[in-house]
Structures are given as C-alpha cells and as structure tokens.
Scaffold this motif. Structure first.
Motif, short mmCIF file in Angstrom:
data_model
loop_
_atom_site.label_atom_id
_atom_site.label_comp_id
_atom_site.label_asym_id
_atom_site.label_seq_id
_atom_site.Cartn_x
_atom_site.Cartn_y
_atom_site.Cartn_z
N HIS A 154 0.62 -1.16 -0.19
CA HIS A 154 -0.09 -0.20 -0.53
C HIS A 154 1.17 1.22 -0.59
O HIS A 154 2.08 1.61 0.10
N TRP A 155 0.18 2.18 -0.47
CA TRP A 155 1.14 3.80 -0.29
C TRP A 155 -0.16 4.92 0.04
O TRP A 155 -0.97 4.48 -0.10
N GLN A 156 0.39 5.65 0.09
CA GLN A 156 -0.62 7.07 0.70
C GLN A 156 0.45 8.07 0.42
O GLN A 156 1.44 8.38 0.01
N GLN A 157 -0.53 9.32 -0.03
CA GLN A 157 -0.06 10.78 -0.21
C GLN A 157 0.51 11.64 0.66
O GLN A 157 -0.29 12.03 1.73
N HIS B 266 4.32 7.85 0.31
CA HIS B 266 4.92 6.72 1.31
C HIS B 266 4.54 5.66 0.37
O HIS B 266 3.14 5.27 0.74
N PHE B 267 6.06 4.04 0.48
CA PHE B 267 4.81 3.03 -0.21
C PHE B 267 5.83 2.22 1.53
O PHE B 267 6.95 2.05 1.61
N SER C 53 9.20 0.37 4.38
CA SER C 53 9.19 1.90 3.93
C SER C 53 9.70 2.52 3.43
O SER C 53 10.75 2.54 3.91
N LEU C 54 9.49 3.83 2.52
CA LEU C 54 10.66 4.45 2.47
C LEU C 54 8.97 5.74 1.44
O LEU C 54 8.35 5.34 1.37
N ARG D 232 -0.70 13.18 -9.08
CA ARG D 232 -1.41 12.54 -8.33
C ARG D 232 -1.79 11.18 -9.33
O ARG D 232 -2.57 9.94 -8.24
N TRP D 233 -0.98 11.02 -10.00
CA TRP D 233 -1.27 9.45 -11.15
C TRP D 233 0.46 9.07 -10.67
O TRP D 233 0.99 8.40 -11.41
N LEU D 234 1.24 9.08 -9.19
CA LEU D 234 2.38 8.85 -10.41
C LEU D 234 1.66 7.20 -9.34
O LEU D 234 2.47 6.25 -10.04
N PRO D 235 0.81 6.55 -8.72
CA PRO D 235 0.56 5.17 -8.79
C PRO D 235 0.58 4.40 -10.05
O PRO D 235 1.24 3.42 -10.49
N TRP D 236 -0.39 5.30 -11.29
CA TRP D 236 -0.27 4.46 -12.42
C TRP D 236 1.33 5.02 -12.99
O TRP D 236 1.28 4.10 -13.78
#
Length: 185
Positions: free
Chosen positions: A15-18, A25-26, A71-72, A81-85
């Motif tokens: 999982h990850w969070q902005q 954060h990944f 975690s990093l 906002r499209w970084l995960p894609w």
C-alpha cells in the motif's frame, strides 16, 4: 493495474499514501526474493528510480528516503496525483541495483515474478515456476516457447531444398487414452 476496476493494486508495495502535494510513502512487501535468491532491498528500488529520472515521464522524481526497513518516501519536484499509475507501468520495472554488472542480463534477466528464465537461446525460451514468488505460485511448472523459422526463410526458390509438400489428414477412430505424458513444446 486491475483493468476491470481501473485501479492500481498493490504488488511489491502492498500500500501507499500521499503525504502533502509532492511526497508519497510506499510500504513494501517483506521477504521478496530475486530469482537468484537475494532479497529485494530499498537500494534496488533507489537505483531503479535514479535510472528512471533520465526519462521525461520520471524527471520530476527528486529523491527517495528510507522511513523504516520496508517503508520509503518518494519526493517529487512537483505534485503528481497519477504517480501510482506511472509506477505501475512496465517502464518502471524494478531491476537489481547491480544488473548492469551481469553479462547476459538482457537474455537471462533476474526478476521477482512467478517465473524465472531457465534457458534462452536462438531456438527456445524456457520459463520455470519460481517457488519463492511472494504471490500465488504459478499453476504451470514450466513454459517453453520455441522459435521456429518460417519455411520460406529456410528455402530459396528453385534451390536444392525446395520440395512440394502435401498434407493429408486421415481421420482415425478415437480411442480412449490410458496413459498421460508430458511433452515439451
């Protein structure tokens, strides 16, 4: 990317969070192993992100910071906002940090996926199930892909190898099969 839902799903990062406009954060899956048995490290991910920064789509990646053993934080030059894609694209493939020091890496790559390259030559690519894969084990133990030349590539018109080929199909009565066998191909 789950094409049915149109969403990015966790894989190496579960999982990850902005955090703010330009930081993500990944949280990485623990105990992920490369096909050669080494464990995937944050150094491998940092080296991959450093390599990606040379490409226009990834030029806004500023840096990577360790938060915890798995975690990093990824820092950006500008919000995205499209970084995960973007990171789910095959262009962002994570490679071992020292992949460029291994001769033949292009034909015998080391990855973390469900199959590892067992053989790769001009005629055959053989993939074997990777038992240490972090996800579901592959259903097939081995996949062989054979490269066959086209008949026209092998024979010159009017040359000594040219022949007429006739294919005739004679239907045979179907008999119940009592034995099973494995065939490569």
């Amino acid at each position: 990317i789950n094409e049915e839902k149109g969403e990015v799903e966790g894989d190496l990062a579960h999982h990850w969070q902005q955090h703010g406009d330009a930081e993500w954060h990944f949280h990485l899956r623990p105990a992920v192993r490369w096909h050669d048995g080494r464990e995937l490290t944050q150094d491998d991910i940092a080296a991959t992100l450093q390599r990606l920064r040379r490409w226009p789509l990834f030029s806004h990646l500023r840096g990577i910071r360790r938060l915890a053993p798995h975690s990093l934080a990824l820092e950006l030059e500008r919000p995205d906002r499209w970084l995960p894609w973007l990171l789910a694209d095959s262009a962002a493939l994570i490679l071992p940090a020292d992949h460029d020091k291994h001769p033949g890496f292009a034909s015998h790559p080391v990855g973390t996926g469900p199959y590892r390259v067992a053989a790769n030559d001009a005629h055959r690519l053989s993939l074997q199930a990777f038992d240490d894969y972090f996800g579901y084990r592959a259903l097939l133990d081995q996949v062989d892909i054979w490269m066959m030349p086209k008949l026209g590539d092998e024979l010159e018109p009017g040359g000594p190898g040219l022949c007429d080929l006739t294919v005739e199909i004679n239907p045979q009565p179907v008999r119940p099969q009592t034995e099973m066998s494995l065939e490569a191909g």
